[in-house]
Enzyme design. Sequence first.
Site, PDB file in Angstrom:
ATOM      1  NE  ARG A 117      10.621   4.105  20.671  1.00 20.64           N
ATOM      2  CZ  ARG A 117       9.472   3.935  21.330  1.00 20.64           C
ATOM      3  NH1 ARG A 117       9.314   4.659  22.463  1.00 20.64           N
ATOM      4  NH2 ARG A 117       8.785   2.920  20.844  1.00 20.64           N
ATOM      5  CE  LYS A 152       1.276  -0.972  -3.902  1.00 20.78           C
ATOM      6  NZ  LYS A 152      -0.338  -0.605  -4.173  1.00 20.78           N
ATOM      7  CE  LYS A 184       1.897  -3.448 -11.036  1.00 21.92           C
ATOM      8  NZ  LYS A 184       0.782  -4.158 -10.352  1.00 21.92           N
ATOM      9  CD  GLU A 213      -1.771  -4.682 -13.286  1.00 22.33           C
ATOM     10  OE1 GLU A 213      -1.555  -4.486 -11.958  1.00 22.33           O
ATOM     11  OE2 GLU A 213      -1.735  -3.756 -13.964  1.00 22.33           O
ATOM     12  CG  ASP A 234      -5.369  -3.236 -11.467  1.00 19.68           C
ATOM     13  OD1 ASP A 234      -5.175  -3.191  -9.953  1.00 19.68           O
ATOM     14  OD2 ASP A 234      -5.234  -2.403 -12.059  1.00 19.68           O
TER      15      ASP A 234
END
Length: 296
Positions: A117, A152, A184, A213, A234
């Site tokens: 597994r 992410k 950002k 950004e 963006d």
Amino acid sequence: MSTVQLSADLTARLAEAGLDPLAVAALASAAVAEDLDGGVDVTSVATVPDHARGYAEYTARAAGVVAGVPVAEAVLELVCGADLVVTRHVPDGAAVPPGTVLFGAEASTRALLTAERVSLNLLSRLSGVATLTRAWVDTIEGTGASVRDTRKTTPGLRALEKYAVRCGGGVNHRMSLSDAAMVKDNHVVAAGGVAAAFKAVRAAFPDVPVEVEVDHLEQIPPVLEAGADLILLDNMTPRQLREAVVLVAGRARLEASGGLTLESAREVAETGVDYLAVGALTHSAPILDIGVDLRA
């Protein structure tokens, strides 16, 4: 479970793939320990004779791109020990049709079943990331743009998932917060403006690549003047992206981000941007269906 270190051969193969063998061994060990939870595999111990030796085949049940074979082998080595014999058929990065045997493993039957597994969880997960990445890469082929991942990622699996992106033909963005700067919107607010944020990063870390950004075209000239290496555009429309490409005129690399889909990917890539930032490669990839079957 055996506590032996990974074999020299597997250690070399992991290193060649750009993975840290010690980190992979630690992850595999922790995953197996989680599965056993301080006990034993009660089903396998009860149903399989201690002396039984088996041969298991890992087979793709769906079409996809393979990633993580050496990682699955690490799990098997840690559980099965030195008597493990692996027969490899397909390398990482290969596209396979359903029914393809990826590799075979011969060892104690109990050990093979105990490792099944955890080895499948990692192999299926990484192959799923590689498969989704390849779909994006194929969609924008010939445009000159590259598909790039983000941070992410699944906590603890970043290096492996970014490796899987490479297996699928994608390009890695920064691996951590420390190897490149990404200015950002919240950094801009804190610093008092886009250009001010860029200058602050450049002053504090002069040798670190800096990406900034922007979400409006008028933010681009001051960022260019400040010397940004890369500009993240963006949530811009294809028309705005084309305007940005003309405005920048090769003075910085451009990355499109936000709301991208496979359906829109080619139109975005054809605007002339250098990269498509796709968080879905790692945060939303379905696993590749892979099974393990004992053979007589």
